[in-house]
Design a protein around this motif. Structure first.
Motif, PDB file in Angstrom:
ATOM      1  N   GLY A 155     -18.768   6.996   8.069  1.00 21.60           N
ATOM      2  CA  GLY A 155     -17.653   7.932   8.120  1.00 21.60           C
ATOM      3  C   GLY A 155     -16.332   7.194   8.150  1.00 21.60           C
ATOM      4  O   GLY A 155     -16.280   5.969   8.055  1.00 21.60           O
ATOM      5  N   GLU A 156     -15.244   7.950   8.269  1.00 21.42           N
ATOM      6  CA  GLU A 156     -13.933   7.309   8.258  1.00 21.42           C
ATOM      7  C   GLU A 156     -13.664   6.590   9.568  1.00 21.42           C
ATOM      8  O   GLU A 156     -13.944   7.118  10.649  1.00 21.42           O
ATOM      9  CB  GLU A 156     -12.833   8.356   8.007  1.00 21.42           C
ATOM     10  N   GLY A 157     -13.139   5.415   9.429  1.00 17.54           N
ATOM     11  CA  GLY A 157     -12.872   4.636  10.634  1.00 17.54           C
ATOM     12  C   GLY A 157     -12.107   3.370  10.322  1.00 17.54           C
ATOM     13  O   GLY A 157     -11.436   3.286   9.287  1.00 17.54           O
ATOM     14  N   PHE A 158     -12.215   2.419  11.220  1.00 23.52           N
ATOM     15  CA  PHE A 158     -11.518   1.145  11.025  1.00 23.52           C
ATOM     16  C   PHE A 158     -12.333   0.034  11.694  1.00 23.52           C
ATOM     17  O   PHE A 158     -13.132   0.306  12.593  1.00 23.52           O
ATOM     18  CB  PHE A 158     -10.095   1.210  11.588  1.00 23.52           C
ATOM     19  N   PRO A 159     -12.138  -1.200  11.252  1.00 24.82           N
ATOM     20  CA  PRO A 159     -12.970  -2.285  11.756  1.00 24.82           C
ATOM     21  C   PRO A 159     -12.588  -2.705  13.173  1.00 24.82           C
ATOM     22  O   PRO A 159     -11.450  -2.525  13.598  1.00 24.82           O
ATOM     23  CB  PRO A 159     -12.698  -3.425  10.766  1.00 24.82           C
ATOM     24  N   GLY A 160     -13.536  -3.251  13.883  1.00 23.08           N
ATOM     25  CA  GLY A 160     -13.274  -3.792  15.217  1.00 23.08           C
ATOM     26  C   GLY A 160     -12.478  -5.075  15.115  1.00 23.08           C
ATOM     27  O   GLY A 160     -12.294  -5.634  14.032  1.00 23.08           O
ATOM     28  N   TRP A 161     -12.020  -5.544  16.256  1.00 23.98           N
ATOM     29  CA  TRP A 161     -11.122  -6.689  16.227  1.00 23.98           C
ATOM     30  C   TRP A 161     -11.834  -7.985  15.827  1.00 23.98           C
ATOM     31  O   TRP A 161     -11.320  -8.781  15.047  1.00 23.98           O
ATOM     32  CB  TRP A 161     -10.460  -6.860  17.602  1.00 23.98           C
ATOM     33  N   HIS A 162     -13.001  -8.214  16.354  1.00 28.55           N
ATOM     34  CA  HIS A 162     -13.613  -9.534  16.175  1.00 28.55           C
ATOM     35  C   HIS A 162     -14.186  -9.754  14.781  1.00 28.55           C
ATOM     36  O   HIS A 162     -14.233 -10.863  14.293  1.00 28.55           O
ATOM     37  CB  HIS A 162     -14.726  -9.733  17.208  1.00 28.55           C
ATOM     38  N   ILE A 163     -14.626  -8.679  14.147  1.00 30.84           N
ATOM     39  CA  ILE A 163     -15.358  -8.813  12.889  1.00 30.84           C
ATOM     40  C   ILE A 163     -14.485  -9.375  11.771  1.00 30.84           C
ATOM     41  O   ILE A 163     -14.968 -10.048  10.867  1.00 30.84           O
ATOM     42  CB  ILE A 163     -15.969  -7.445  12.477  1.00 30.84           C
ATOM     43  N   GLU A 164     -13.187  -9.148  11.850  1.00 26.39           N
ATOM     44  CA  GLU A 164     -12.323  -9.636  10.780  1.00 26.39           C
ATOM     45  C   GLU A 164     -12.415 -11.151  10.632  1.00 26.39           C
ATOM     46  O   GLU A 164     -12.480 -11.678   9.528  1.00 26.39           O
ATOM     47  CB  GLU A 164     -10.870  -9.247  11.064  1.00 26.39           C
ATOM     48  N   CYS A 165     -12.416 -11.843  11.776  1.00 29.56           N
ATOM     49  CA  CYS A 165     -12.411 -13.301  11.702  1.00 29.56           C
ATOM     50  C   CYS A 165     -13.741 -13.819  11.159  1.00 29.56           C
ATOM     51  O   CYS A 165     -13.778 -14.779  10.397  1.00 29.56           O
ATOM     52  CB  CYS A 165     -12.120 -13.908  13.069  1.00 29.56           C
ATOM     53  N   SER A 166     -14.832 -13.168  11.561  1.00 30.66           N
ATOM     54  CA  SER A 166     -16.126 -13.583  11.030  1.00 30.66           C
ATOM     55  C   SER A 166     -16.179 -13.354   9.527  1.00 30.66           C
ATOM     56  O   SER A 166     -16.650 -14.202   8.765  1.00 30.66           O
ATOM     57  CB  SER A 166     -17.245 -12.795  11.710  1.00 30.66           C
ATOM     58  N   ALA A 167     -15.686 -12.199   9.099  1.00 27.82           N
ATOM     59  CA  ALA A 167     -15.751 -11.862   7.678  1.00 27.82           C
ATOM     60  C   ALA A 167     -14.858 -12.780   6.850  1.00 27.82           C
ATOM     61  O   ALA A 167     -15.263 -13.285   5.802  1.00 27.82           O
ATOM     62  CB  ALA A 167     -15.341 -10.402   7.482  1.00 27.82           C
ATOM     63  N   MET A 168     -13.644 -13.007   7.337  1.00 24.83           N
ATOM     64  CA  MET A 168     -12.704 -13.779   6.530  1.00 24.83           C
ATOM     65  C   MET A 168     -13.005 -15.271   6.564  1.00 24.83           C
ATOM     66  O   MET A 168     -12.831 -15.962   5.572  1.00 24.83           O
ATOM     67  CB  MET A 168     -11.276 -13.491   6.981  1.00 24.83           C
ATOM     68  N   SER A 169     -13.482 -15.752   7.693  1.00 22.72           N
ATOM     69  CA  SER A 169     -13.797 -17.188   7.736  1.00 22.72           C
ATOM     70  C   SER A 169     -14.969 -17.486   6.808  1.00 22.72           C
ATOM     71  O   SER A 169     -14.954 -18.477   6.083  1.00 22.72           O
ATOM     72  CB  SER A 169     -14.081 -17.641   9.167  1.00 22.72           C
ATOM     73  N   SER A 170     -15.969 -16.616   6.814  1.00 24.77           N
ATOM     74  CA  SER A 170     -17.109 -16.909   5.943  1.00 24.77           C
ATOM     75  C   SER A 170     -16.742 -16.729   4.478  1.00 24.77           C
ATOM     76  O   SER A 170     -17.224 -17.445   3.613  1.00 24.77           O
ATOM     77  CB  SER A 170     -18.313 -16.050   6.319  1.00 24.77           C
ATOM     78  N   LYS A 171     -15.838 -15.777   4.218  1.00 29.85           N
ATOM     79  CA  LYS A 171     -15.441 -15.579   2.821  1.00 29.85           C
ATOM     80  C   LYS A 171     -14.720 -16.803   2.257  1.00 29.85           C
ATOM     81  O   LYS A 171     -14.955 -17.216   1.138  1.00 29.85           O
ATOM     82  CB  LYS A 171     -14.532 -14.358   2.709  1.00 29.85           C
ATOM     83  N   TYR A 172     -13.806 -17.370   3.045  1.00 33.25           N
ATOM     84  CA  TYR A 172     -12.970 -18.438   2.490  1.00 33.25           C
ATOM     85  C   TYR A 172     -13.438 -19.845   2.838  1.00 33.25           C
ATOM     86  O   TYR A 172     -13.027 -20.815   2.205  1.00 33.25           O
ATOM     87  CB  TYR A 172     -11.516 -18.235   2.929  1.00 33.25           C
ATOM     88  N   LEU A 173     -14.258 -19.954   3.879  1.00 35.36           N
ATOM     89  CA  LEU A 173     -14.669 -21.304   4.284  1.00 35.36           C
ATOM     90  C   LEU A 173     -16.189 -21.481   4.244  1.00 35.36           C
ATOM     91  O   LEU A 173     -16.682 -22.583   4.461  1.00 35.36           O
ATOM     92  CB  LEU A 173     -14.159 -21.604   5.706  1.00 35.36           C
ATOM     93  N   GLY A 174     -16.890 -20.409   3.986  1.00 33.46           N
ATOM     94  CA  GLY A 174     -18.342 -20.520   3.958  1.00 33.46           C
ATOM     95  C   GLY A 174     -18.942 -20.123   5.293  1.00 33.46           C
ATOM     96  O   GLY A 174     -18.237 -19.921   6.284  1.00 33.46           O
TER      97      GLY A 174
END
Length: 487
Positions: A216-235
């Motif tokens: 449903g409609e919502g927004f991401p939690g605080w911690h998940i952004e760093c996990s998602a972005m670090s793995s995307k750009y650094l592996g």
RNA sequence: GGUCGGGUGGCCGAGUGGUUAGGCAGAGCUCUGCAAAAGCUCGUACAGCGGUUCAAAUCCGCUCCCGACCUCCA
């Protein structure tokens, strides 16, 4: 030369730095949540990692430095009850959330630029990576470590902790955390365990920032952004992850949990944490109301300050303490740093004009070794600066013809100071920015003063000097002629 | 309350089982018409009490004090 060793919060010791894929180095640092102006304590952390970034590059590594921007998902309180910080700000000021973010992003970049921080290689924002965060959340659910209740997805900490040392970073005992009495589950939301945290939050009807998701409609939690972005750009695994010490027990602990739950790998080899800036022994923080804005410091607009201090003086002040020590902020300490900074920079300016001799009366290699040994010892900038001051003494002494230097050594000294002071420590000469008019006036005044001095009219000569000092211009009668500085 | 970290000369701030941190301030000297700048010399500090050791500020124990985290925070 010594090897670079870095203190790893995970092991609680200094470890020899061995990149996963040399010469490439991946470094992720938790950036700001843009709901207010960055204060000096925030700046200290980013400055510390700026030196890490600079030194790694100086050593020849190809560094990809990722520092995120949090523009959604950071809640006022813990994962359940709080309002999104940015949404709240937007509501109070009747702005679009992105307007709030933009306002503070512009300020943030300006301030860091004032402090001469290099921009990171990538500065990703949480709102720009909602898809990645949703994908990661889905994977964690698939792996059985998260559950959805009424549009909100929770990370199941206790289940995770059965197969992984959840508290490895903080060193806390899980049992004690679970026993904590500060809040209990009664009357709270739908989460099962008191340590469970949100990966995805259902948006209430009035919530402005919202995205569609499988839940449903919502927004991401605080911690998940760093996990998602670090793995995307650094592996999935990279070399260094950094941030302020206060992020250890919750944010970074949860980041590790998410990455492991998703990818079965601990994300970073080395976790670096910077200590706090204190004011009268107390942590500088927004909530305590003792924080300084950089602007207030530069301009001296603060009750605790007698006057302003320039960005480079502040940078130098901060580098005189180790990044893992608290640093106490005071007027007197800043003043001391200002004098020291000027002394260092004056010496750097002198190097080019030093007269060379057939021999050197000092050992250049000793200073160089001390500087590098210090930086290699967990980026010990205060010790490196102490070693540089040994060089400053020698430079001044050579300038006074009390020591000698060969042309070859002079080149080396020039190189060392330029590389360490400017490239690694990120200091720069502060241009006083006189206009041609001012320079012309000063030349005229000093020329007139020279005339009266030739006539031994010292009363007139001193009057000129004293009056100039009153407006902040200091005249120095050296052997080689008259010089002046303005502050 | 629990967990962790710290208490270093007038101030800031490194370090550490035996040898100089460094900066600022202060004192004296040199240079200078005088200042400033710069150089040289000087203060001999490690919270307190015990213990280990040939040797501790550095290791151990206890006491006192401070801070951080446990709630958003770099």
């Amino acid at each position: 030369m010594s090897e670079l060793r870095i203190y790893n919060t995970l092991s609680r010791e200094k470890e020899v730095f061995q990149p996963l894929n040399a010469p490439h180095v991946g470094m992720y640092v938790c950036g700001p949540t843009l709901y207010s102006f960055a204060h000096l304590g925030n700046c200290r952390t980013f400055m510390s990692f700026d030196v890490v970034f600079r030194y790694l590059k100086h050593l020849g590594y190809k560094v990809r430095y990722v520092r995120n921007i949090t523009d959604v998902g950071h809640l006022e309180s813990d994962g359940d009850v709080g309002e999104d910080k940015i949404a709240k700000r937007a509501r109070l000021e009747k702005l679009e959330p992105m307007e709030v973010v933009q306002l503070y992003a512009v300020d943030f970049h300006k301030v860091l630029d004032d402090f001469n921080l290099l921009p990171p290689s990538i500065e990703p924002s949480a709102s720009g990576h909602v898809i990645e965060q949703i994908e990661m959340t889905k994977k964690i659910i698939e792996n059985g470590l998260a559950y959805e209740v009424d549009g909100t997805v929770w990370f199941d900490v206790e289940k995770f902790a059965k197969t992984y040392p959840y508290t490895e970073l903080s060193g806390r005992k899980l049992d004690e955390l679970l026993e904590g009495t500060r809040d209990n589950l009664e009357g709270q939301s739908e989460k099962r365990g008191r340590l469970d945290f949100a990966l995805w939050k259902k948006a209430k009807p009035e919530h402005i920032m919202r995205w569609p998701s499988p839940w449903g409609e919502g927004f991401p939690g605080w911690h998940i952004e760093c996990s998602a972005m670090s793995s995307k750009y650094l592996g999935e695994q990279f070399d260094i992850h950094g941030g302020g010490m206060d992020l250890i027990p919750t944010h970074h602990t949860n980041e590790i949990a998410q990455s492991v739950a998703c990818c079965k790998k601990s994300p970073a080899k080395i976790w670096m944490h910077t200590n706090m800036l204190t004011v009268n022994g107390q942590k500088m923080s927004k909530s305590l109301g003792n924080s300084f804005l950089p602007e207030e410091l530069f301009e001296g607009r603060h009750a605790l300050l007698e006057r302003g201090y320039s960005p480079m003086v502040v940078r130098f002040f901060m580098l005189q303490a180790h990044y893992r020590s608290t640093l106490d902020f005071s007027n007197a300490a800043l003043q001391a740093s200002e004098k020291g900074f000027q002394r260092l920079m004056n010496a750097v300016k002198l190097i080019a004009d030093l007269k060379t001799s057939a021999t050197s009366s000092f050992h250049f290699e000793k200073i160089k070794t001390e500087v590098y040994d210090a930086l290699n010892d967990d980026f010990n900038t205060p010790v490196a600066i102490a070693a540089l001051f040994e060089g400053v003494r020698i430079i001044n002494s050579i300038n006074d013809a009390k020591d000698t230097i060969t042309a070859a050594d002079k080149e080396q000294v020039q190189k060392l100071f330029s590389e360490i002071v400017f490239d690694v420590l990120g200091l720069k000469q502060e241009t006083t920015g006189h206009s041609d008019k001012v320079s012309g006036l000063m030349n005229l005044i000093l020329d007139l003063r020279k005339d009266v001095r030739t006539k031994k009219d010292f009363a007139a000569s001193d009057k000129i000097r004293d009056e100039l000092l009153k407006v902040g211009i200091q005249v120095k009668d050296g052997k080689e002629g008259v010089t002046w500085t303005s502050n």
